[in-house]
Enzyme design. Structure first.
Site, mmCIF file in Angstrom:
data_model
loop_
_atom_site.group_PDB
_atom_site.id
_atom_site.type_symbol
_atom_site.label_atom_id
_atom_site.label_comp_id
_atom_site.label_asym_id
_atom_site.label_seq_id
_atom_site.Cartn_x
_atom_site.Cartn_y
_atom_site.Cartn_z
ATOM 1 N N SER A 32 0.812 -1.216 0.000
ATOM 2 C CA SER A 32 0.000 0.000 0.000
ATOM 3 C C SER A 32 0.844 1.265 0.000
ATOM 4 C CB SER A 32 -0.868 -0.021 1.259
ATOM 5 O OG SER A 32 -1.352 1.268 1.546
ATOM 6 N N GLU A 74 0.366 3.562 1.793
ATOM 7 C CA GLU A 74 0.494 3.986 3.197
ATOM 8 C C GLU A 74 1.845 3.617 3.794
ATOM 9 O OE1 GLU A 74 -1.366 5.787 5.349
ATOM 10 O OE2 GLU A 74 -2.938 6.234 3.887
ATOM 11 N N TYR A 93 -1.892 0.891 10.243
ATOM 12 C CA TYR A 93 -2.158 0.200 8.974
ATOM 13 C C TYR A 93 -0.883 0.203 8.114
ATOM 14 C CZ TYR A 93 -3.988 -0.659 4.284
ATOM 15 O OH TYR A 93 -4.188 -1.159 3.020
HETATM 16 P P1 GDP Z 1 -7.481 5.671 2.811
HETATM 17 O O1 GDP Z 1 -6.579 6.552 2.018
HETATM 18 O O2 GDP Z 1 -7.245 4.225 2.547
HETATM 19 O O3 GDP Z 1 -7.497 5.990 4.251
HETATM 20 O O4 GDP Z 1 -8.961 5.912 2.192
HETATM 21 P P2 GDP Z 1 -10.214 6.745 2.745
HETATM 22 O O5 GDP Z 1 -11.164 6.822 1.587
HETATM 23 O O6 GDP Z 1 -10.746 6.150 3.999
HETATM 24 O O7 GDP Z 1 -9.645 8.186 3.101
HETATM 25 C C1 GDP Z 1 -9.058 9.012 2.126
HETATM 26 C C2 GDP Z 1 -8.883 10.409 2.669
HETATM 27 O O8 GDP Z 1 -10.145 11.027 2.810
HETATM 28 C C3 GDP Z 1 -8.238 10.465 4.066
HETATM 29 O O9 GDP Z 1 -7.221 11.424 4.027
HETATM 30 C C4 GDP Z 1 -9.354 10.935 4.982
HETATM 31 O O10 GDP Z 1 -8.890 11.743 6.065
HETATM 32 C C5 GDP Z 1 -10.179 11.760 4.028
HETATM 33 N N1 GDP Z 1 -11.576 11.905 4.450
HETATM 34 C C6 GDP Z 1 -12.269 13.077 4.577
HETATM 35 N N2 GDP Z 1 -13.508 12.860 4.983
HETATM 36 C C7 GDP Z 1 -13.648 11.526 5.148
HETATM 37 C C8 GDP Z 1 -14.735 10.696 5.542
HETATM 38 O O11 GDP Z 1 -15.829 11.155 5.843
HETATM 39 N N3 GDP Z 1 -14.504 9.340 5.562
HETATM 40 C C9 GDP Z 1 -13.288 8.787 5.190
HETATM 41 N N4 GDP Z 1 -13.129 7.461 5.218
HETATM 42 N N5 GDP Z 1 -12.243 9.575 4.834
HETATM 43 C C10 GDP Z 1 -12.421 10.898 4.794
#
Ligand code: GDP
Length: 317
Positions: free
Chosen positions: A123, A125, A147
């Site tokens: 990932s 990440e 993670y």
């Molecule tokens: P990730 O990159 O695997 O963590 O995928 P996510 O879709 O969960 O999050 C992507 C980005 O969107 C992160 O930087 C979150 O902080 C941002 N984000 C903003 N608002 C939200 C929300 O309501 N839900 C999630 N899951 N992420 C959010």
């Protein structure tokens, strides 16, 4: 006939991968947790084996019995935010169990005396707080959450097992989306929220950090890269990314625009409690190696990914 073993079949990528492998004439076996419930997108032609990746002894027995040509490890606790709630479980599944699966694949290779290709879903990440952008296969690992830390553990082990002789490959996947993405991810939360607003079922969409940026691709494309990487004669790691990063704000604007709503900010409320303790900075991948060596490239632009997801949610209910 090629036989593939897939973990994480219940997830977005597992279903697309199974479809892709079956289309190629591959016999697909998959590990499925009994507790996972129904697998709505899993093709019927996949042979499911009840089990848990954490039960490493049983998984090794199963692998030795099946003797797959290809192993794809997609199983993971996939939520970055959730990883702060259960770091130990995340380390166990995303880290230790992945490493154990590499050891088991090596055992298969020795038992059957032919190569086993192992693909680890790594990932972006693992780069958490990158000092340079875009990142490539040589960028330093700098995870910023449990993670990423667990994924980095498994990522390093891919190199170790490759040294040992296993055809181990890490595909360093940047975010990849589709209508099969669960709503705990921001993209699907947005597209479903937009559909609900269009249908008059909701007025507001509540989000966290609108300024967070991600390199958002199309999940079937990223799965395609996994298969290409598995089949390439040289086992090596690949960054799989579009190379463009867009903010959550831009995603939301594009999603609302696709549904014909221009004054979208009226419908969005920011809730600080949805902000993360740490959020990856500028994750943007340089996929030159995958493009050059695998002939891979994204088939959908950012706007097309957003449009496909909004369409699916508008038509879905
Ligand atoms: P990730 O990159 O695997 O963590 O995928 P996510 O879709 O969960 O999050 C992507 C980005 O969107 C992160 O930087 C979150 O902080 C941002 N984000 C903003 N608002 C939200 C929300 O309501 N839900 C999630 N899951 N992420 C959010």
């Amino acid at each position: 006939m090629t036989l593939a073993f897939v973990t994480g079949i219940g997830g977005q990528d597992g279903s697309y991968l199974a479809e892709r492998l079956l289309a190629d004439g591959v016999e697909v076996h998959a590990l499925a947790r009994a507790s996972a419930g129904p697998l709505p997108h899993c093709p019927a032609a996949v042979t499911l084996h009840a089990g848990d990746l954490n039960d490493t002894h049983a998984v090794r027995g199963l692998l030795l019995e099946l003797a797959p040509d290809e192993v794809y490890n997609l199983a993971a606790i996939s939520s970055v935010a959730q990883s702060w709630q259960e770091p130990e479980a995340v380390r166990r599944v995303n880290g230790d169990a992945a490493i154990e699966l590499m050891a088991s694949s090596y055992a298969v290779m020795q038992a059957v005396a032919r190569p086993v290709r192992f693909v680890q879903a790594s990932s972006a990440e693992i780069f958490g707080a990158p000092t340079t952008s875009p990142q490539d296969e040589g960028s330093p690992l700098a995870p910023t959450n449990p993670y990423g830390e667990a994924k980095a553990l498994a990522h390093r082990a891919v190199g170790t097992w490759r040294e040992r002789g296993l055809a181990a490959i890490a595909v360093i996947l940047y975010n990849h989306e589709s209508p099969r993405r669960p709503e705990r991810f921001v993209t699907r939360k947005i597209t479903r929220g937009v559909a609900d607003i269009v249908r008059g079922r909701a007025e507001t969409l509540v989000l966290g950090n609108l300024d967070a940026s991600r390199d958002w691709g199309w999940a079937p494309d990223h799965v395609d890269a996994m298969v290409r990487a598995a089949r390439h004669p040289v086992a090596q790691d690949y960054v799989v990314s579009t190379g463009e990063s867009r903010s959550v704000r831009e995603f939301a604007a594009a999603a609302f625009a696709h549904a014909g709503i221009v004054d979208w900010e009226r419908h969005v409320r920011v809730d600080p409690s949805l902000m993360r303790p740490t959020d990856a900075a500028d994750l943007r991948g340089d996929s030159t190696r995958a493009r050059r060596d695998l002939g891979w490239q994204p088939t959908r632009s950012f706007t097309e990914v957003v449009a496909a997801m909004v369409e699916a949610d508008l038509n879905g209910r």
